[in-house]
Write an enzyme that holds these catalytic residues in place. Structure first.
Site, PDB file in Angstrom:
ATOM      1  N   SER A 120      14.158  27.798  17.671  1.00  0.00           N
ATOM      2  CA  SER A 120      14.611  29.124  18.085  1.00  0.00           C
ATOM      3  C   SER A 120      15.039  29.113  19.540  1.00  0.00           C
ATOM      4  O   SER A 120      14.546  28.311  20.353  1.00  0.00           O
ATOM      5  CB  SER A 120      13.470  30.126  17.891  1.00  0.00           C
ATOM      6  OG  SER A 120      13.729  31.346  18.544  1.00  0.00           O
ATOM      7  N   TYR A 144       5.390  32.404  20.242  1.00  0.00           N
ATOM      8  CA  TYR A 144       6.289  31.843  19.238  1.00  0.00           C
ATOM      9  C   TYR A 144       7.174  30.758  19.853  1.00  0.00           C
ATOM     10  O   TYR A 144       7.309  29.657  19.308  1.00  0.00           O
ATOM     11  CB  TYR A 144       7.145  32.967  18.654  1.00  0.00           C
ATOM     12  CG  TYR A 144       8.197  32.523  17.666  1.00  0.00           C
ATOM     13  CD1 TYR A 144       7.848  32.084  16.395  1.00  0.00           C
ATOM     14  CD2 TYR A 144       9.551  32.574  17.991  1.00  0.00           C
ATOM     15  CE1 TYR A 144       8.816  31.697  15.484  1.00  0.00           C
ATOM     16  CE2 TYR A 144      10.528  32.203  17.082  1.00  0.00           C
ATOM     17  CZ  TYR A 144      10.146  31.760  15.827  1.00  0.00           C
ATOM     18  OH  TYR A 144      11.120  31.378  14.923  1.00  0.00           O
ATOM     19  N   LYS A 148       7.318  26.711  18.968  1.00  0.00           N
ATOM     20  CA  LYS A 148       8.552  26.045  18.571  1.00  0.00           C
ATOM     21  C   LYS A 148       8.908  24.907  19.535  1.00  0.00           C
ATOM     22  O   LYS A 148       9.395  23.839  19.108  1.00  0.00           O
ATOM     23  CB  LYS A 148       9.694  27.063  18.502  1.00  0.00           C
ATOM     24  CG  LYS A 148       9.637  27.974  17.283  1.00  0.00           C
ATOM     25  CD  LYS A 148       9.804  27.186  15.997  1.00  0.00           C
ATOM     26  CE  LYS A 148       9.906  28.073  14.779  1.00  0.00           C
ATOM     27  NZ  LYS A 148      10.060  27.307  13.520  1.00  0.00           N
TER      28      LYS A 148
END
Length: 322
Positions: A120, A144, A148
């Site tokens: 991402s 998040y 990632k």
């Protein structure tokens, strides 16, 4: 070719499976079997598709999914941005620990598979140039994004060691997603279009001039198919790609909504402010230098009107006039 898709019952996973079944990776590289590993069975009905209804953090489930010796593994399953921020331990466990578990199972395979990891733009943050170069260091400003970024390093390291033929694809924000809102901080990027077109109210929680890096679902899937089949020699040492997208602001998205859906639809969107969402989404880049992936054949949408038309055509009633 044998394929495994984690998250194969989800929005992108099921579409990816359908595309792979229809087209494969080109002549002579047809798909013979696909295993979906997800909490529920894959909705795609085809004799070549089987489902392992389980979890990516369960070694037995992962081993079962990989038992046929896949040629390509797409690792799409993840805890999304909003939930990762709210549930720190869950986010790291699924997005980091389970990713390593899958990579460890790959080490046991007779032949290293192509391993496509969907990352991402949330891996970036802090002070950034207007257009992010390929060499920009990651500095995630969310749990998040941190998960990632760790996953990217793991995939690159396992590729360096020869355990997998790894490739990380940093996806743009996907819009317009059909269905219901999800736990992603960027869920509004679809919601401010989908809900108004369905006659429902929606809210835009970020400033209207926020720059967003967007891809339509169809373009994202086409790029993921290419990632699964591309020659590893073309990638070189850098096994991370910022996939192409287009830069668009919520203001421009709402202009498209009014042009294509009418003023009444536009009027259903309330302008609000949610600092939790702002802190996450506004830390993400709004544009990337994607010269390298474009030269490899990856592609981007041309404009946001086209993106919205794609969604409207897909969700139009069967008896609607063309």
């Amino acid at each position: 070719m044998k394929i495994v898709v984690t998250g194969g019952a989800g929005f992108l996973g099921s579409r990816l499976i359908a595309k792979l079944l229809a087209e494969g990776f080109g002549p002579g590289r047809e798909v013979t079997s696909i295993v979906s590993l997800d909490r529920v069975a894959c909705p795609v009905t085809d004799a070549r598709v089987s489902s392992v209804a389980g979890s990516i953090d369960d070694a037995a489930d992962v081993a079962q999914a990989l038992s046929q010796g896949p040629d390509v593994i797409y690792h799409l399953a993840a805890v999304l941005s909003g939930q990762s921020e709210a549930e720190f331990d869950t986010g790291l466990h699924i997005n980091v620990d389970a990713t390593r578990l899958i990579l460890e199972e790959c080490r046991k395979l007779a032949k290293p598979p192509r391993f496509v990891f969907t990352s991402s733009l949330a891996v970036f943050g802090g002070e950034m140039p207007r257009v992010v170069p390929e060499t920009m260091a990651t500095m995630p400003q969310s749990s998040y994004g941190c998960g990632k970024a760790i996953g990217e390093l793991l995939v690159s390291e396992y590729a360096r060691k020869g355990f997998v033929d790894g490739l990380t694809c940093r996806l743009p924000t996907i819009s317009v997603r059909p269905g219901k809102p999800n736990s992603a901080a960027s869920s509004f990027v679809s919601g401010i279009l989908r809900e108004p077109l369905n006659g429902e109210p929606s809210e835009c929680p970020v400033p209207l001039d926020t720059r967003l890096w967007i891809s339509s679902p169809d373009m994202a899937i086409a790029n993921l198919v290419l990632a699964g089949g591309i020659d590893g020699a073309a990638l070189g040492l850098n096994r991370v790609l910022n996939l192409p997208g287009i830069t668009v602001t919520p203001a421009e998205m709402l202009d498209s909504l009014e042009r294509l859906g009418g003023a009444e639809a536009r009027g259903r969107v309330a302008l609000t402010s949610d600092q939790r969402i702002i802190d996450i989404v506004c830390s993400w880049p709004g544009a990337f230098d994607v010269a390298r992936p474009l030269a490899m054949g990856f592609a981007a949408d041309t404009d946001f009107d086209g993106v919205l038309k794609q969604y409207m055509a897909e969700t139009a009633p069967a008896d609607a006039p063309a």
